[in-house]
Structure formats: structure tokens, C-alpha cells
Design a protein around this motif. Structure first.
Motif, mmCIF file in Angstrom:
data_model
loop_
_atom_site.group_PDB
_atom_site.id
_atom_site.type_symbol
_atom_site.label_atom_id
_atom_site.label_comp_id
_atom_site.label_asym_id
_atom_site.label_seq_id
_atom_site.Cartn_x
_atom_site.Cartn_y
_atom_site.Cartn_z
ATOM 1 N N GLY A 85 -3.820 8.535 -7.572
ATOM 2 C CA GLY A 85 -2.794 8.596 -6.532
ATOM 3 C C GLY A 85 -2.061 7.289 -6.310
ATOM 4 N N CYS A 86 -2.612 6.200 -6.801
ATOM 5 C CA CYS A 86 -2.093 4.855 -6.481
ATOM 6 C C CYS A 86 -0.635 4.715 -6.899
ATOM 7 C CB CYS A 86 -2.939 3.787 -7.167
ATOM 8 S SG CYS A 86 -2.324 2.111 -6.902
ATOM 9 N N LEU A 87 0.151 4.114 -6.025
ATOM 10 C CA LEU A 87 1.569 3.891 -6.308
ATOM 11 C C LEU A 87 1.805 2.511 -6.890
ATOM 12 C CD1 LEU A 87 2.948 5.197 -2.900
ATOM 13 C CD2 LEU A 87 2.951 6.448 -5.058
ATOM 14 N N ASN A 88 0.738 1.727 -7.037
ATOM 15 C CA ASN A 88 0.884 0.334 -7.476
ATOM 16 C C ASN A 88 1.906 -0.395 -6.601
ATOM 17 O OD1 ASN A 88 0.299 0.430 -11.076
ATOM 18 N ND2 ASN A 88 -1.065 -0.013 -9.411
ATOM 19 N N CYS A 89 1.803 -0.155 -5.310
ATOM 20 C CA CYS A 89 2.806 -0.729 -4.418
ATOM 21 C C CYS A 89 2.433 -2.132 -3.966
ATOM 22 C CB CYS A 89 3.016 0.163 -3.203
ATOM 23 S SG CYS A 89 1.597 0.248 -2.106
ATOM 24 N N GLY A 90 1.147 -2.476 -4.067
ATOM 25 C CA GLY A 90 0.752 -3.815 -3.643
ATOM 26 C C GLY A 90 0.643 -3.996 -2.138
ATOM 27 N N THR A 91 0.831 -2.921 -1.384
ATOM 28 C CA THR A 91 0.644 -3.026 0.068
ATOM 29 C C THR A 91 -0.739 -3.599 0.379
ATOM 30 O OG1 THR A 91 2.117 -1.186 0.537
ATOM 31 C CG2 THR A 91 0.462 -1.671 2.198
ATOM 32 N N CYS A 92 -1.738 -3.097 -0.339
ATOM 33 C CA CYS A 92 -3.111 -3.546 -0.096
ATOM 34 C C CYS A 92 -3.220 -5.060 -0.308
ATOM 35 C CB CYS A 92 -4.092 -2.787 -0.989
ATOM 36 S SG CYS A 92 -3.587 -2.654 -2.703
ATOM 37 N N THR A 93 -2.579 -5.556 -1.345
ATOM 38 C CA THR A 93 -2.643 -6.990 -1.633
ATOM 39 C C THR A 93 -1.920 -7.808 -0.567
ATOM 40 O OG1 THR A 93 -2.506 -6.447 -3.977
ATOM 41 C CG2 THR A 93 -2.128 -8.736 -3.382
ATOM 42 N N TYR A 139 -3.649 1.157 5.770
ATOM 43 C CA TYR A 139 -2.234 1.165 5.380
ATOM 44 C C TYR A 139 -1.952 1.614 3.962
ATOM 45 C CZ TYR A 139 -1.691 -1.154 9.828
ATOM 46 O OH TYR A 139 -1.718 -1.435 11.168
ATOM 47 N N CYS A 140 -2.942 1.826 3.142
ATOM 48 C CA CYS A 140 -2.648 2.366 1.810
ATOM 49 C C CYS A 140 -1.948 3.705 1.994
ATOM 50 C CB CYS A 140 -3.927 2.562 0.993
ATOM 51 S SG CYS A 140 -3.584 3.486 -0.517
ATOM 52 N N PRO A 141 -0.756 3.850 1.464
ATOM 53 C CA PRO A 141 -0.009 5.079 1.724
ATOM 54 C C PRO A 141 -0.609 6.315 1.057
ATOM 55 C CG PRO A 141 1.187 3.666 0.196
ATOM 56 C CD PRO A 141 0.029 2.876 0.692
#
Ligand code: SF4
Ligand code: SF4
Ligand code: SF4
Ligand code: SF4
Ligand code: SF4
Lengths: 348, 316
Positions: free
Chosen positions: A239-247, A328-330
Motif C-alpha cells: 500500500g505504501c505510496l513512498n511519500c516520505g511522510t513518515c520520514t 499520519y501514514c496515509p
């Protein structure tokens, strides 16, 4: 001992009185969320907050920072010479920081200040910053600080600790830096027995409220290659969007990228936060990308935090349990789940 | 919703058992209230993990791009329209898909819910048709779903899937009396200076994580222009001009293709309403070309066709 009790308004007045001695960062309500901002920017501090959305990491380690500047003007005798850009290392204090975020700084410090490598800018800012913590009377369901060596009232990484006693704060000095900060504060009365008792009860109550506790005990003994080749990464990463929000929200992620930006004949060398979730992070000049697939990038995030770091520093995991990435991980990729999977993994 | 969940599980199980599909893509219930996770399952026993409720506001079409297997996938109105666009743009073949259509009742805006309970921590949400109950450690409040729809869902006129192989339930009635572009009209009425101010403020908090881009099925370029380094179109630091450039250019790349599914807005960690950009272009497409994206497999989006006999002068 300089432990004192302050009425809530007196505390804020006291902080205002320190403006010439420190640049003071406090949690303020910013739109729908809270953020750490300099007290001078007109917004009132709000210490009754769950957790800021962005960690206070940027106070010491800005998202984007100009490291050097240079001239590209051939007429300039100093053309093409890198000169360090002016930076602000004056004393600062983060007041109301959560114990987990202070833990976060400690974790990043291990990477930026160790016998192998010292990041000069980090080291100076870390040295000039005082961390005045705020105990968490009301931990969130996503908090798991106690599972990673901390706790809602954990004092170890703080210079001072505030405890919210309803109408007043008990403020304890914990290090010389903290004592120095408090010594400059006006107001307050010496802490009494009653205040300590109340604080103790609150701490006890708060630690009972922590409901998440992913196991980490076996991570160290797991074989790196077993975890690396574990069958669950594709599934975890789907499912990961590789959005980097987590980082970007994480207090313990430290990776950066250095870029040159040129405008006319003026050049700047800038350091920007980066994320292992981005394909560009590992793209080589040749065009080859050793982590060109999503699951490889997701695996890197968790292997780094929960295995490589564990082995390299022998000091727990690279996570303070703040729960931001969980909230916050979407697409709801939950580090608690993944930690449990890695910890409990049995190789075939 | 419970009904849909059971139905989805049943269909997925059957499709996998009968080997009609190799994989099935849907959602599983998240570990956090109002958050569900896209999952891919490959075995009939795993069908029990599938789940559906009013917080499935991502776009599953995003997970189909360039796959080569036979895929079962659930799709409500907007997701199915993106699948149409994907098929037209050769990102997936129609024959590869078994689309399980979901007549949609709209997604709940999780941010509005958080606001309504004044940001107290939400521990659980119970959905009962037209209402839902929000539960925290020391509170419980009931709200009407209608008032908490995502802003794109509130004005959606294509809730039923456009293409499907099977439905999980009766088609729903489409909304007809909505005015979809009131917000855009307000911006259109501003003078250039005000517009500039409006958009600058709109993206003020953007941290350029690109979650909006990554959540969007339209953004499948192998290398996005913001990631190009030769030439470098957009700087990497936090200069507001670069941020604005990203948003404008991305919106233009989505012109005539955006289905207003809202996934981009849903995933933004900073809560930025960047659909204001794409919606303006959607409105232009509707007014200039009578076009809404993803409604038919027979026609390409207006901005990606070139006709020598186009009646417009500028093209000649
Ligand atoms: S784990 Fe979640 S927050 Fe992190 S990159 Fe993936 S989708 Fe984004
Ligand atoms: S990994 Fe997640 S929980 Fe751990 S410190 Fe980072 S944001 Fe917090
Ligand atoms: S490698 Fe990834 S997880 Fe580790 S610090 Fe860097 S960005 Fe964070
Ligand atoms: S998701 Fe939000 S913060 Fe991230 S790039 Fe898009 S608008 Fe900016
Ligand atoms: S731009 Fe946003 S609303 Fe439009 S299709 Fe992409 S994700 Fe959906």
C-alpha cells in the motif's frame, strides 16, 4: 536543587522574560495541528497538546539549510571559492518538548556526533539547546515510548521537566543546562512535598495508559540476512505510496541530500532533508538504482530503524515511539506491526 | 457497509478459487480509526481480510499501473473512472481486470471529524448507515454522515462505477442538484494579485513530500519532472516558487484526466486543499469541451488528441 512550582500564567511570563537569553521554541496551535515555533512570533504557547504533527527536529536540523555560498562571477577574485554561510548557533530552548522527542534528538545525536563522524553544525546546535520537557499526562493510543526505552515522564534526555499539575507546573532541573535555564527564570516557589506526590501519581497513571508495546527483544539476535530476505516485505510495502511522510514527521530520521542552487552568479550549497522512501535517494549518477523497487525502499526504512541501527550503536532501536508515522501514514503502514513481525520472525 | 464487506469477501474468494484472477486488490481495516490499508491478496483464505467502509478514500487504480497479472479490484465511481483513463492510456488492459463495482455513498472526511471533536483522540468509530458514532476515552458523539462527506464526494455526480464486471449491491441514485464549482468560481472572480495571494497561502504549509502525486493514479510517469536532475526543473530546497511550480505543473499534467477522487487531498500530511488546482481545470474541460474524465472508453481526453481538422484556430 532549583525545582519550583509556577502558576501557569507566571510560567509563561517567566519564559517571556528569558527572550534575550534564549530563542525559545514552544508548541503553538497552527491551523488544525500543533507545531513548535519561536515564542516571539506572536502566537501564544499551548502546552495542552497531544503531540505536534512535525517533530521539533527542524529546530536543530532545518529542513533546508544553506551550508556554503560562492560566487560564479569571473570578475570576482574569490570566484568559485566555497565560503561558509552565516548560521545561528545562539542559545535556544525547546520548552514543552515531549520526552519521546528528546529521545529522538539523542538518537540523531548518535549519528551526527560519534568517534567516526562529527557534523559540525548539528554538534554546535545540539550543544547550545536546552530541552525543557513536558510530562505526558495523557499519552495517545499510538504512543509506545515505554517499549523503546523511554516513558511519558522519562527524564534521561531532558535538561528540565515540567509536570502539569492542573493549575500549575512543577518544574524540575535535571542537568546543569536545565538548572541554568531555571535560575534565570523569575517567579515560582520552591517545590513542596505535595507537588512531588501529585507528579508521581500522574506519572504512574500515564504509564498505565500506554497501550502499545511492540516487542523489540529479539531484534538484535535476528540474522540480518534472514530479516532482509524475509517473505513479508512485498506485502508490508504494497500500500505504501513512498511519500516520505513518515520520514519527514519522524524525530529520528536524519538522512539528507546536498544540492547546489544557482541564481545568476550567486551559488548556494544547501542541505535538505531526504528520505529513503524516495527513488531518487539511491539513484546513482550512472542511472543505476540499487533500490528501484518500492519494497526495497520500505524494507530499508524498517531495517535501518529496527536492525542496522540496533547492531551499529547497540543502544536500542532508531525510534522513540512517538507514534507520528502510525497516525499520519496515509495508508496505515504501522511500524508497531512491522516491528513485531521482524522481532518474532522465525527463519525457515 | 458491513453488507459490502461481506459481499467483497465472497466475490474475492470465489474469483481466486475459480482462478479467474491471480490477485485481488482491496482494503483491509486499518489499525487506526478512519484509516484503511490497500491490500493485495493471492489466496482464497485471505479474502476474510478484505474490508470496506466510508474511509476508503484512496484510489486503488494507483496500484494497477503496468501490472501484468489478472487482477480483481474493487472500484467505486471515481476509482472506476480512473481505471477507464488507465485503460485508454495503456497503463493496464481491460481484459486483465475483473472490476467489482461499488455503488458509492461517499467518503467521510476524517479531518472534519477530528475538527468536530476538537482534536480529542479518537479511539473508535461506529458507522450506522446515515449516522456515525465517534468514541474517545471520555466522550462519545453522534454525527450525520451527510454533513461530513469529503468535499469532492459532496458534489460527486458519478457515484456508480462506470465500468464493472459485477456489483456488490444495487446502484445508488446519482446526485443531480449539486453545484460542483462554487469554490472555483470564487477564485475566478479574484483579481490576479488576490489569486496569487490565495494560491500562495493555499500551499504555504506544503512540505513537498509529493504524497499527493504519489497517491494519484494519473501520476505514473517513471520519472516525475520534479525528480529530474538534467535539467533540474524544480529546486530541492523550500523555496515557495518551486513549490508553486510543482503544484501548477502537476495540475496541468492532470488536466482532462482528473476524476476529482480526492485521494491527493486525503493523503496530504499537511491538509492542503490542492484540488483547487485540478478542479479549475476540470471546470475548464467541462465548459470548453463538455468533457468529464473517465466516462467512456471510446474517447481520449481532450488535451491528448491532435486533430488536423480541429475547428480551433490556435492549433493550426
Ligand atoms: S509508509 Fe506511509 S507515510 Fe511512509 S512513505 Fe509509505 S505511505 Fe508514506
Ligand atoms: S519511526 Fe514513527 S514512531 Fe518511531 S520515532 Fe519515527 S515517527 Fe515516531
Ligand atoms: S535511511 Fe530512511 S529510515 Fe533511516 S534515517 Fe534515513 S530516511 Fe530515516
Ligand atoms: S501531499 Fe501535501 S505536503 Fe505533500 S507535496 Fe502534496 S500538497 Fe505538499
Ligand atoms: S489529481 Fe487528485 S482528485 Fe484528481 S485524479 Fe489525481 S488524486 Fe484524484
Amino acid at each position: 536543587m532549583t525545582d519550583k512550582v509556577y502558576g501557569k500564567e507566571k510560567w509563561i511570563q517567566g519564559l517571556e522574560g528569558l527572550k534575550n537569553d534564549y530563542k525559545i521554541y514552544v508548541p503553538v496551535k497552527d491551523g488544525d495541528f500543533h507545531a513548535f515555533m519561536p515564542m516571539s512570533e506572536g502566537k501564544a504557547p499551548d502546552f495542552d497538546y497531544d503531540n505536534t504533527r512535525m517533530s521539533p527536529k527542524a529546530v536543530m536540523y532545518p529542513e533546508s539549510e544553506r551550508l556554503f555560498e560562492y560566487s560564479l562571477d569571473d570578475a570576482d577574485p574569490e570566484a568559485n571559492i566555497l565560503k561558509e554561510s552565516p548560521k545561528d548557533f545562539s542559545p535556544r530552548a525547546i520548552v514543552g518538548i515531549r520526552p519521546c522527542d528528546a529521545h529522538g534528538f539523542q538518537i540523531v545525536n548518535r549519528n551526527f556526533d560519534n568517534p567516526e563522524y562529527r557534523d559540525p553544525w548539528w554538534v554546535r546546535r545540539f550543544g547550545s539547546t536546552t530541552l525543557v520537557g513536558l510530562g505526558c499526562n495523557r499519552p495517545c493510543s499510538t504512543c509506545f515510548c515505554t517499549a523503546v526505552g523511554g516513558g511519558p515522564f522519562h527524564e534521561e534526555w531532558l535538561d528540565a521537566l515540567m509536570v502539569d499539575l492542573g493549575d500549575r507546573y512543577l518544574v524540575k532541573g535535571l542537568t546543569d543546562k536545565g538548572e541554568g535555564f531555571l535560575a534565570k527564570m523569575t517567579g515560582g516557589t520552591p517545590a513542596d512535598e505535595g507537588a512531588y506526590k501529585e507528579a508521581e501519581a500522574l506519572a504512574e497513571e500515564a504509564s498505565q495508559k500506554i497501550v502499545s508495546s511492540p516487542p523489540t527483544d529479539r531484534l538484535k539476535d535476528q540474522k540480518t540476512t534472514d530479516l532482509f530476505n524475509a517473505p513479508f516485505w512485498e506485502e508490508v510495502a504494497f500500500g505504501c505510496l513512498n511519500c516520505g511522510t513518515c520520514t519527514y514527521l519522524c524525530p529520528t530520521c536524519w538522512c539528507f541530500d546536498i544540492q547546489d542552487e544557482v541564481f545568476g552568479k550567486q551559488g548556494d550549497r544547501i542541505r535538505n532533508w531526504d528520505s529513503c522512501m524516495f527513488p531518487l535517494f539511491t539513484l546513482h549518477g550512472s542511472g543505476h538504482n540499487p533500490r528501484d523497487q518500492k519494497f526495497q525502499r520500505v524494507r530499508q526504512r524498517f531495517m535501518h530503524k529496527l536492525k542496522y541501527y540496533v547492531d551499529k550503536y547497540e543502544n536500542g532501536v532508531q525510534c522513540s515511539g512517538c507514534g507520528r508515522c502510525v497516525r499520519y501514514c496515509p495508508v496505515n503502514i504501522d511500524i508497531r506491526d512491522i516491528c513485531e513481525r521482524m522481532n518474532n520472525f522465525e527463519s525457515a | 457497509m458491513v453488507k459490502y464487506t461481506e459481499k467483497i469477501q465472497e466475490i474475492a474468494k470465489r474469483l481466486l478459487q475459480e482462478e479467474k484472477v491471480d490477485v485481488f486488490i482491496g482494503y483491509r481495516k486499518g489499525t487506526m480509526p478512519m484509516m484503511n490499508q490497500p491490500v493485495l491478496i493471492t489466496a482464497p483464505e485471505e479474502a476474510a481480510r478484505l474490508y470496506w467502509d466510508n474511509f476508503c478514500g484512496l484510489n486503488l487504480c494507483n496500484y494497477l499501473t503496468k501490472r501484468t497479472d489478472r487482477i480483481g479490484v474493487i472500484a467505486n465511481g471515481c476509482n472506476s473512472r480512473n481505471m477507464v483513463t488507465h485503460i485508454i492510456e495503456n497503463q493496464i488492459q481491460r481484459e486483465q481486470l475483473y472490476i467489482v463495482g461499488i455503488p458509492c455513498e461517499g467518503m467521510i472526511d476524517h479531518r472534519a471529524v477530528m475538527r468536530a471533536v476538537h482534536y480529542k483522540e479518537i479511539l473508535d468509530i461506529e458507522q450506522n448507515g446515515k449516522t456515525f458514532v465517534v468514541k474517545g476515552a471520555d466522550f462519545e458523539e453522534t454525527f450525520e454522515k451527510e454533513k461530513f462527506l469529503q468535499s469532492n464526494c459532496a458534489v460527486c455526480t458519478h457515484r456508480n462505477p462506470v465500468i464493472y464486471d459485477e456489483l456488490v449491491g444495487e446502484l445508488v441514485e446519482e446526485q443531480t442538484d449539486v453545484s460542483a464549482y462554487e469554490d472555483v468560481e470564487k477564485v475566478e472572480a479574484m483579481d490576479p494579485e488576490k489569486k496569487q495571494g490565495f494560491f500562495t497561502r493555499l500551499i504555504g504549509r506544503c512540505i513537498r513530500c509529493y504524497a499527493c502525486r504519489n497517491a494519484c493514479p494519473l501520476c505514473y510517469c517513471p520519472t516525475c519532472f520534479v525528480d529530474e536532475s538534467k535539467p533540474q526543473w524544480v529546486g530541492k530546497s523550500i523555496d515557495p516558487t518551486d513549490t508553486l511550480t510543482f503544484h501548477f505543473l502537476r495540475a496541468y499534467h492532470c488536466a482532462g484526466r482528473c476524476t476529482d477522487c480526492g485521494a491527493c487531498e486525503r493523503v496530504c500530511p499537511m491538509g492542503i486543499p490542492m484540488r483547487q488546482f485540478t478542479k479549475k481545470l476540470n471546470k475548464d474541460c467541462l465548459e470548453l469541451f463538455s468533457w468529464e474524465a473517465g466516462l467512456t472508453l471510446d474517447q481520449r481526453p481532450p488535451l491528448d488528441v491532435y486533430r488536423p481538422d480541429d475547428y480551433n484556430d490556435f492549433i493550426k
